[in-house]
Structure formats: structure tokens, C-alpha cells
Design an enzyme around this catalytic site. Structure first.
Site, short mmCIF file in Angstrom:
data_model
loop_
_atom_site.label_atom_id
_atom_site.label_comp_id
_atom_site.label_asym_id
_atom_site.label_seq_id
_atom_site.Cartn_x
_atom_site.Cartn_y
_atom_site.Cartn_z
N SER A 66 -12.82 -2.57 19.29
CA SER A 66 -11.88 -3.06 20.29
C SER A 66 -12.70 -3.69 21.41
CB SER A 66 -10.99 -1.91 20.78
OG SER A 66 -10.07 -2.37 21.73
N TYR B 221 -6.19 -12.23 23.77
CA TYR B 221 -7.30 -11.37 23.31
C TYR B 221 -6.97 -9.90 23.55
CZ TYR B 221 -12.05 -9.46 23.02
OH TYR B 221 -13.16 -8.72 22.69
N LYS C 292 -6.46 -6.73 20.90
CA LYS C 292 -7.27 -5.50 20.97
C LYS C 292 -6.41 -4.27 21.28
CE LYS C 292 -11.34 -7.36 20.10
NZ LYS C 292 -12.06 -7.05 18.85
N1 LIG Z 1 -19.67 -9.68 23.18
C1 LIG Z 1 -18.80 -9.09 23.97
O1 LIG Z 1 -18.82 -9.26 25.20
C2 LIG Z 1 -17.79 -8.14 23.42
C3 LIG Z 1 -17.40 -8.20 22.10
N2 LIG Z 1 -16.43 -7.34 21.64
C4 LIG Z 1 -15.97 -7.39 20.24
O2 LIG Z 1 -17.07 -7.13 19.40
C5 LIG Z 1 -16.92 -7.85 18.20
C6 LIG Z 1 -18.19 -8.66 17.93
O3 LIG Z 1 -18.41 -9.52 19.01
P1 LIG Z 1 -19.77 -10.35 19.19
O4 LIG Z 1 -20.87 -9.64 18.52
O5 LIG Z 1 -19.87 -10.70 20.61
O6 LIG Z 1 -19.35 -11.66 18.38
P2 LIG Z 1 -20.19 -12.88 17.76
O7 LIG Z 1 -19.37 -14.09 18.02
O8 LIG Z 1 -21.61 -12.87 18.20
O9 LIG Z 1 -20.10 -12.54 16.22
C7 LIG Z 1 -18.87 -12.50 15.58
C8 LIG Z 1 -19.03 -12.13 14.13
O10 LIG Z 1 -17.75 -12.10 13.50
C9 LIG Z 1 -17.73 -13.02 12.42
N3 LIG Z 1 -16.39 -13.59 12.29
C10 LIG Z 1 -15.72 -14.34 13.19
N4 LIG Z 1 -14.53 -14.71 12.71
C11 LIG Z 1 -14.45 -14.20 11.46
C12 LIG Z 1 -13.47 -14.27 10.45
N5 LIG Z 1 -12.32 -14.96 10.61
N6 LIG Z 1 -13.70 -13.62 9.28
C13 LIG Z 1 -14.85 -12.95 9.10
N7 LIG Z 1 -15.80 -12.85 10.02
C14 LIG Z 1 -15.62 -13.49 11.19
C15 LIG Z 1 -18.79 -14.05 12.79
O11 LIG Z 1 -19.31 -14.76 11.69
P3 LIG Z 1 -18.66 -16.19 11.23
O12 LIG Z 1 -18.34 -16.95 12.46
O13 LIG Z 1 -19.69 -16.82 10.36
O14 LIG Z 1 -17.43 -15.81 10.46
C16 LIG Z 1 -19.85 -13.15 13.38
O15 LIG Z 1 -20.58 -12.50 12.36
C17 LIG Z 1 -15.66 -8.70 18.36
O16 LIG Z 1 -14.59 -8.03 17.73
C18 LIG Z 1 -15.46 -8.74 19.85
O17 LIG Z 1 -14.11 -8.93 20.18
C19 LIG Z 1 -15.87 -6.39 22.45
C20 LIG Z 1 -16.24 -6.31 23.76
C21 LIG Z 1 -17.22 -7.17 24.34
C1 LIG Z 2 -10.23 4.04 36.00
C2 LIG Z 2 -11.54 3.45 36.14
C3 LIG Z 2 -11.72 2.10 35.61
C4 LIG Z 2 -13.15 1.69 35.53
C5 LIG Z 2 -13.59 0.30 35.47
C6 LIG Z 2 -12.76 -0.71 34.79
C7 LIG Z 2 -13.55 -1.90 34.37
C8 LIG Z 2 -12.79 -2.81 33.49
C9 LIG Z 2 -13.57 -4.01 33.11
C10 LIG Z 2 -13.03 -4.68 31.90
C11 LIG Z 2 -14.01 -5.61 31.31
C12 LIG Z 2 -13.51 -6.26 30.07
C13 LIG Z 2 -14.62 -6.92 29.33
C14 LIG Z 2 -14.16 -7.48 28.04
C15 LIG Z 2 -15.31 -7.96 27.22
C16 LIG Z 2 -14.85 -8.70 26.03
O1 LIG Z 2 -14.23 -8.18 25.16
C17 LIG Z 2 -15.17 -10.14 26.06
N1 LIG Z 2 -16.53 -10.39 26.40
C18 LIG Z 2 -14.85 -10.79 24.78
O2 LIG Z 2 -15.73 -10.39 23.85
#
Ligand SMILES: NC(=O)C1=CN([C@@H]2O[C@H](COP(=O)(O)OP(=O)(O)OC[C@H]3O[C@@H](n4cnc5c(N)ncnc54)[C@H](OP(=O)(O)O)[C@@H]3O)[C@@H](O)[C@H]2O)C=CC1
Ligand SMILES: CCCCCCCCCCCCCCCC(=O)[C@@H](N)CO
Length: 331
Positions: free
Chosen positions: A180, A194, A198
Site C-alpha cells: 500500500s 492513487y 491504495k
Molecule cells: N516510491 C514511493 O515513494 C512509494 C511507493 N509505494 C508503492 O510501492 C510500489 C513500488 O513502487 P516503486 O518501487 O516506487 O515503483 P517503480 O516505478 O520504481 O517500480 C514499479 C514496478 O512495478 C512494475 N509495474 C508497473 N506497472 C505494472 C503492471 N501493469 N504490471 C506489472 N508490473 C508493473 C514496474 O515494471 P514495468 O514498468 O516494467 O511493468 C516496476 O517493476 C508501488 O505499489 C507504489 O505504489 C508506496 C509508497 C511510496
Molecule cells: C497521527 C499521526 C500522523 C503522522 C504523520 C502523517 C504523515 C502522512 C504523510 C503521508 C505521505 C504520503 C506519501 C505517499 C508516498 C507514495 O505513495 C507516493 N510516493 C507514490 O508512490
């Protein structure tokens, strides 16, 4: 003598009450906590990671391989998959199996999962994020996020569950983990679609856990903050400024750190897996009716509920302040 014992009674009574209250709460929680604690090993087991060719998924594939798991990764792009495979081979000497499929394509997902063989630990990490105010976002992009992040995860679970259930008795507890986001615990400006995708994972996870507990399968929901990945670098090019300001309420992490937290959470069978300090606060504030296996965390959730709500309201105050300032500045 009588005054002395009266005095000690007067002192001891509130003191023992003070101790008795938390102790009886702990005892009560110990009686009612379900599901029961579980340990999920990684070594010598089949770990299947989607989105394993980049960012958090790639870091998880690395760690699973170096911990002695048999690892499969799935993503769309072949080149990135093969590059990831080379990279992991170079670092660990281990070959991961790669599967090129789009999580939105159920038949393709099913074929990949069947070819990979029965899974012990399924990590649904594939995800896309295109931040924008809903007003400025086409429905196509909204559907893209819901399709990949939420429906894609349904596809994976539907494809893998049958194989996971079989042989569970011989091979020990299994795990299904969903990636998530902290934006899956609280709504954030610029993340209407988004966050919806999630938040959807949470409803799915809570229900699914009840359905698969009898099969010794344990669900984890991982909630990372902003994490340094290729995906985030892309995202940052178009993030509305308010999204940046609000998301900065939680500190950024490295993909390796998130991967480590994710596996620690999976191995301990935790339902909620926060990744940083703000994440722990968020988990307490949004505990709701989620399952909890840890006596200690349940205790903290009960004791801290009121304070957590105050902290939550404080963050809303601060975010709405930023939004107000932003609009005033625009005029
Ligand atoms: N980075 C962040 O700040 C945060 C990320 N997340 C979550 O973590 C997960 C990974 O994020 P992150 O590492 O940043 O992402 P990246 O964009 O770096 O990597 C995404 C991965 O998912 C694959 N992917 C994307 N679309 C598809 C699809 N339709 N089918 C199969 N594979 C797919 C991509 O490969 P390809 O494109 O080749 O398919 C790649 O391997 C996500 O779910 C994201 O929402 C959560 C919080 C914060
Ligand atoms: C009760 C106390 C609360 C404490 C603090 C709350 C902070 C909330 C911050 C939320 C940040 C969301 C980041 C999403 C990242 C993400 O998923 C994207 N980068 C897409 O990948």
C-alpha cells in the site's frame, strides 16, 4: 502501628490499582487477540514479487535472494527484468526467475503464476502513481491507477491462491503481502485516484485475511512513505506543490530500508507494516477494526488512541493551513 498500616494501605491502594489496570488490560488483550501470532520463514521458500524489476520490489527481490529464498519477479518490461536478474546474480550469485506480464491482464498473470509454481510468499508490489488534482486528471489515468494497483492485485491473488492453499500443511505458513502506501492510510492532496486504489487494498486485505486464515495464509499490508525509487523520481516531475508539502510530513526512505521493514513485517505475520516513525503513528491512529497479532501493539493502540486522534487533528490543521496559504498566495 494502626496508623502506620493505614498509611501504607492508603499509599499501596492507588499504587496497586495503577499497576493492576494496565496488567488486567494486558491480560484481557492476551485472551481476545486474534489471529494468533505466527512466524513466516523466507529461507528455502518461493517468494513471488511483482514490480520486482525496479525500486522497492527490486530491493525486496535482492533481499529475498540473499536470505536463501527461491525468487520470482514479475513486471511488464523484459529489459528491466533481465537487468534486474543480472544485477541480483552479480550481487548474490543467485538466479531469480523472471516473468513478463501486465498485472492488468488476468490470463497473462495466471500463465506466469502457473509457470512459476506454487508460491509461499506473494508480494503484490506492482504500482503506478500519477499525482494530479482530479480536476486536471483524465479518467484514463484514474482507471490506470485503479487497474494496476487494485485490480492487478485481485488478479494476482485469484491466480495464486489455489496453488498457495495446496501443500500449505507440508510447507508451513504462507503470506500474501500488499504494497500500500501511507497515502493508503490518509488521503493526500493530489492523490484522489492513487489513495483510492491504495485504500481499496486495505478493504481487500481485511476481508481476505478472514477468508484465508483457516488455510494458514497470513496477510500483510505495507505502508511506505515517499521512497527513493525510479518511480518516485518520475512522479516528482509532476507532483503538485501541495502534494510535496503534505507528503513531507513523513520522512523519505531508501528502497532497501523499506524492503527490510516489509520483510520483517511479513516474517512476523504483522497485518499492518509501518516503515518509519510517522508510519507507526499512522498505524496507531488508523488501527480501526484491523486485526492485530501483537499484544504489545494492541496495548499501545488502546492506550494511545486518544492522543493519536489529537495528533491526527493537528496534522489536518497544519495541512489545511498550507492549503489556505496556497490559495491566498495564488490570488
Ligand atoms: N516510491 C514511493 O515513494 C512509494 C511507493 N509505494 C508503492 O510501492 C510500489 C513500488 O513502487 P516503486 O518501487 O516506487 O515503483 P517503480 O516505478 O520504481 O517500480 C514499479 C514496478 O512495478 C512494475 N509495474 C508497473 N506497472 C505494472 C503492471 N501493469 N504490471 C506489472 N508490473 C508493473 C514496474 O515494471 P514495468 O514498468 O516494467 O511493468 C516496476 O517493476 C508501488 O505499489 C507504489 O505504489 C508506496 C509508497 C511510496
Ligand atoms: C497521527 C499521526 C500522523 C503522522 C504523520 C502523517 C504523515 C502522512 C504523510 C503521508 C505521505 C504520503 C506519501 C505517499 C508516498 C507514495 O505513495 C507516493 N510516493 C507514490 O508512490
Amino acid at each position: 502501628m494502626a496508623t502506620l498500616s493505614l498509611l501504607s494501605l492508603l499509599l499501596l491502594l492507588p499504587l496497586s490499582l495503577l499497576l493492576l489496570l494496565p496488567l488486567s488490560l494486558l491480560f484481557l488483550l492476551h485472551l481476545i487477540l486474534r489471529p494468533r501470532p505466527v512466524k513466516i520463514p523466507i529461507k528455502d521458500r518461493h517468494v513471488f514479487i511483482t514490480g520486482g524489476s525496479s525500486g522497492i520490489g527490486l530491493a525486496m527481490a535482492h533481499q529475498a535472494a540473499s536470505q536463501g529464498a527461491r525468487v520470482s519477479i514479475l513486471a511488464r518490461g523484459r529489459d528491466k527484468l533481465e537487468e534486474a536478474q543480472r544485477e541480483i546474480r552479480l550481487a548474490t550469485g543467485i538466479d531469480v526467475a523472471v516473468f513478463s506480464a501486465d498485472a492488468r491482464d488476468f490470463e497473462a498473470v495466471k500463465a506466469a503464476v502457473e509457470e512459476a509454481g506454487p508460491i509461499d510468499v506473494l508480494v503484490c508490489n506492482q504500482g503506478v502513481f500519477v499525482p494530479s488534482e482530479l480536476e486536471n486528471q483524465e479518467m484514463e489515468e484514474v482507471k490506470f491507477m485503479i487497474d494496476v494497483n487494485l485490480i492487478g492485485t485481485f488478479h494476482l491473488v485469484k491466480a495464486a491462491l489455489d496453488g498457495m492453499k495446496k501443500n500449505r500443511r507440508e510447507s508451513g505458513p504462507g503470506s500474501i503481502a500488499f504494497m500500500s502506501s501511507q497515502a493508503g492510510q490518509v488521503g493526500i492532496y493530489g492523490y484522489t485516484a492513487y489513495s483510492a486504489s491504495k485504500f481499496g487494498l486495505r478493504g481487500m486485505a481485511e476481508s481476505l485475511q478472514q477468508e484465508v486464515i483457516a488455510d494458514n495464509i497470513h496477510v500483510s499490508l505495507i505502508f511506505p512513505p515517499d521512497t527513493e525509487t525510479p518511480g518516485l523520481a518520475e512522479e516528482e516531475k509532476k507532483r503538485p506543490q501541495l502534494t510535496n508539502i503534505i507528503a513531507a510530513s513523513s520522512g523519505a526512505m531508501k528502497a532497501d530500508e523499506v524492503a527490510k521493514k516489509a520483510f520483517d513485517g511479513i516474517k512476523s505475520g504483522s497485518f499492518f507494516v509501518p516503515c518509519n516513525f510517522e508510519g507507526i503513528l499512522l498505524a496507531i491512529a488508523t488501527a480501526g477494526l484491523s486485526p492485530q497479532r501483537s499484544l504489545w501493539m494492541a496495548f499501545v493502540e488502546v492506550i494511545a488512541a486518544g492522543i493519536a486522534r489529537i495528533a491526527a487533528l493537528y496534522f489536518q490543521w497544519s495541512w489545511y493551513g498550507s492549503i489556505e496559504k496556497w490559495h491566498a498566495h495564488k490570488k
